[in-house]
Design a protein around this motif. Structure first.
Motif, PDB file in Angstrom:
ATOM      1  N   LEU A  21       0.858  -1.186   0.000  1.00 24.98           N
ATOM      2  CA  LEU A  21       0.000   0.000   0.000  1.00 24.98           C
ATOM      3  C   LEU A  21       0.901   1.246   0.000  1.00 24.98           C
ATOM      4  CD1 LEU A  21      -2.720  -1.052   2.574  1.00 24.98           C
ATOM      5  CD2 LEU A  21      -2.944  -0.878   0.113  1.00 24.98           C
ATOM      6  N   ASP A  22       1.291   1.660  -1.194  1.00 25.92           N
ATOM      7  CA  ASP A  22       2.163   2.819  -1.335  1.00 25.92           C
ATOM      8  C   ASP A  22       1.380   3.990  -1.921  1.00 25.92           C
ATOM      9  OD1 ASP A  22       1.796   1.860  -3.890  1.00 25.92           O
ATOM     10  OD2 ASP A  22       3.921   1.664  -4.363  1.00 25.92           O
ATOM     11  N   LYS A  23       2.069   5.098  -2.098  1.00 24.85           N
ATOM     12  CA  LYS A  23       1.409   6.302  -2.593  1.00 24.85           C
ATOM     13  C   LYS A  23       0.811   6.089  -3.983  1.00 24.85           C
ATOM     14  CE  LYS A  23       1.998  11.228  -3.267  1.00 24.85           C
ATOM     15  NZ  LYS A  23       2.884  12.386  -3.203  1.00 24.85           N
ATOM     16  N   ALA A  24       1.514   5.354  -4.845  1.00 21.82           N
ATOM     17  CA  ALA A  24       1.008   5.094  -6.191  1.00 21.82           C
ATOM     18  C   ALA A  24      -0.300   4.302  -6.137  1.00 21.82           C
ATOM     19  CB  ALA A  24       2.050   4.333  -7.011  1.00 21.82           C
ATOM     20  N   HIS A  25      -0.396   3.344  -5.228  1.00 19.14           N
ATOM     21  CA  HIS A  25      -1.625   2.553  -5.087  1.00 19.14           C
ATOM     22  C   HIS A  25      -2.773   3.438  -4.605  1.00 19.14           C
ATOM     23  CE1 HIS A  25      -4.253  -0.840  -4.245  1.00 19.14           C
ATOM     24  NE2 HIS A  25      -4.529  -0.251  -3.101  1.00 19.14           N
ATOM     25  N   PHE A  26      -2.521   4.232  -3.566  1.00 18.77           N
ATOM     26  CA  PHE A  26      -3.574   5.112  -3.040  1.00 18.77           C
ATOM     27  C   PHE A  26      -4.012   6.136  -4.089  1.00 18.77           C
ATOM     28  CE2 PHE A  26      -1.737   4.060   1.284  1.00 18.77           C
ATOM     29  CZ  PHE A  26      -2.796   3.252   1.657  1.00 18.77           C
ATOM     30  N   ASP A  27      -3.054   6.678  -4.839  1.00 18.90           N
ATOM     31  CA  ASP A  27      -3.377   7.654  -5.893  1.00 18.90           C
ATOM     32  C   ASP A  27      -4.272   7.021  -6.954  1.00 18.90           C
ATOM     33  OD1 ASP A  27      -2.957  10.299  -7.186  1.00 18.90           O
ATOM     34  OD2 ASP A  27      -1.985   9.062  -8.721  1.00 18.90           O
ATOM     35  N   GLU A  28      -3.937   5.796  -7.343  1.00 16.61           N
ATOM     36  CA  GLU A  28      -4.757   5.092  -8.328  1.00 16.61           C
ATOM     37  C   GLU A  28      -6.165   4.831  -7.791  1.00 16.61           C
ATOM     38  OE1 GLU A  28      -4.933   0.721 -10.389  1.00 16.61           O
ATOM     39  OE2 GLU A  28      -2.943   1.625 -10.180  1.00 16.61           O
ATOM     40  N   CYS A  29      -6.257   4.416  -6.533  1.00 15.71           N
ATOM     41  CA  CYS A  29      -7.571   4.175  -5.918  1.00 15.71           C
ATOM     42  C   CYS A  29      -8.425   5.438  -5.970  1.00 15.71           C
ATOM     43  CB  CYS A  29      -7.414   3.732  -4.462  1.00 15.71           C
ATOM     44  SG  CYS A  29      -6.781   2.080  -4.260  1.00 15.71           S
ATOM     45  N   SER A 145     -15.323  -0.962  -2.947  1.00 12.09           N
ATOM     46  CA  SER A 145     -13.893  -1.282  -2.855  1.00 12.09           C
ATOM     47  C   SER A 145     -13.300  -1.224  -4.251  1.00 12.09           C
ATOM     48  CB  SER A 145     -13.693  -2.678  -2.265  1.00 12.09           C
ATOM     49  OG  SER A 145     -14.234  -2.750  -0.969  1.00 12.09           O
ATOM     50  N   TYR A 146     -11.989  -1.032  -4.289  1.00  8.21           N
ATOM     51  CA  TYR A 146     -11.284  -0.940  -5.566  1.00  8.21           C
ATOM     52  C   TYR A 146     -10.220  -2.028  -5.627  1.00  8.21           C
ATOM     53  CZ  TYR A 146      -8.309   0.828  -9.302  1.00  8.21           C
ATOM     54  OH  TYR A 146      -7.583   0.942 -10.447  1.00  8.21           O
ATOM     55  N   VAL A 147     -10.163  -2.721  -6.760  1.00  8.94           N
ATOM     56  CA  VAL A 147      -9.127  -3.724  -7.008  1.00  8.94           C
ATOM     57  C   VAL A 147      -8.374  -3.290  -8.254  1.00  8.94           C
ATOM     58  CG1 VAL A 147      -8.637  -6.139  -7.520  1.00  8.94           C
ATOM     59  CG2 VAL A 147     -10.512  -5.561  -5.971  1.00  8.94           C
ATOM     60  N   SER A 148      -7.076  -3.112  -8.118  1.00 11.26           N
ATOM     61  CA  SER A 148      -6.240  -2.626  -9.204  1.00 11.26           C
ATOM     62  C   SER A 148      -5.839  -3.751 -10.147  1.00 11.26           C
ATOM     63  CB  SER A 148      -4.974  -1.982  -8.629  1.00 11.26           C
ATOM     64  OG  SER A 148      -4.099  -1.601  -9.662  1.00 11.26           O
ATOM     65  N   LEU A 149      -5.775  -3.446 -11.431  1.00 11.05           N
ATOM     66  CA  LEU A 149      -5.303  -4.419 -12.418  1.00 11.05           C
ATOM     67  C   LEU A 149      -3.825  -4.731 -12.231  1.00 11.05           C
ATOM     68  CD1 LEU A 149      -7.040  -3.177 -15.703  1.00 11.05           C
ATOM     69  CD2 LEU A 149      -7.672  -5.128 -14.279  1.00 11.05           C
ATOM     70  N   ARG A 150      -3.092  -3.810 -11.587  1.00 14.07           N
ATOM     71  CA  ARG A 150      -1.656  -4.029 -11.367  1.00 14.07           C
ATOM     72  C   ARG A 150      -1.396  -5.277 -10.535  1.00 14.07           C
ATOM     73  NH1 ARG A 150       1.352   0.612  -8.702  1.00 14.07           N
ATOM     74  NH2 ARG A 150      -0.422   0.580  -7.327  1.00 14.07           N
ATOM     75  N   SER A 151      -2.361  -5.637  -9.694  1.00 13.45           N
ATOM     76  CA  SER A 151      -2.149  -6.783  -8.814  1.00 13.45           C
ATOM     77  C   SER A 151      -2.825  -8.055  -9.323  1.00 13.45           C
ATOM     78  CB  SER A 151      -2.652  -6.450  -7.411  1.00 13.45           C
ATOM     79  OG  SER A 151      -4.001  -6.074  -7.448  1.00 13.45           O
TER      80      SER A 151
END
Length: 164
Positions: A21-29, A145-151
């Motif tokens: 859970l880094d800044k890039a993840h939170f920004d994307e969310c 909730s949000y699930v990123s394609l990156r993961s």
């Protein structure tokens, strides 16, 4: 040797991965889940508080209370203007920031587990799955909730799409 009954049973789908859970993840969310409102509507509360404060200046009530309302109005306007930056700062200051999260998608639902939070969203509790540019917005009983394609890998993305 004839095939065994267990060999003919399809194995249930299961996918597991970890991410930070880094800044890039939170920004994307934030960018994928918040729809900006270009109208003045988000500022109505700030305008109202400021007008109340200005009206109180011309009464016999303490000037401290009047300036307090004006100050609240200004803070609320700043909150609307810099909402994303303030939200990101709060997330980065939370105890969840910089922690590893384990995401598991299986026949039951979507499970996330970290040092501070364990969450489970059952497929039966999901009302809607909306695909965004970079992930999925999942609306369920407890919220969105949000699930990123990156993961996710291609099979996990395809499996979630079958649940849409």
């Amino acid at each position: 040797m004839p095939p065994q009954l267990d060999d003919m049973m399809p194995t249930p789908y299961s996918y597991s991965t970890t991410y930070i859970l880094d800044k890039a993840h939170f920004d994307e969310c934030y960018t994928q889940s918040v729809v900006p409102d270009p109208t003045l509507k988000p500022y109505y509360k700030a305008i109202g508080l400021t007008l109340i404060g200005i009206a109180l200046i011309f009464t016999d009530i303490s000037l401290y209370l009047a300036y307090f309302f004006v100050g609240l109005g200004v803070i609320e306007a700043l909150n609307v203007k810099y909402h994303k930056a303030w939200w990101l700062m709060r997330q980065m200051m939370s105890k969840a920031a910089s922690n590893e999260v384990t995401l598991t998608i299986d026949g039951q639902g979507i499970h996330t587990q970290s040092m501070s939070v364990t969450s489970q969203i059952l497929w039966t509790d999901i009302y809607r799955i909306k695909e965004t540019e970079k992930g999925f917005l999942i609306t369920h009983k407890a919220g969105t909730s949000y699930v990123s394609l990156r993961s996710l890998d291609e099979a996990a993305v395809a499996y979630i799409k079958t649940k849409m």
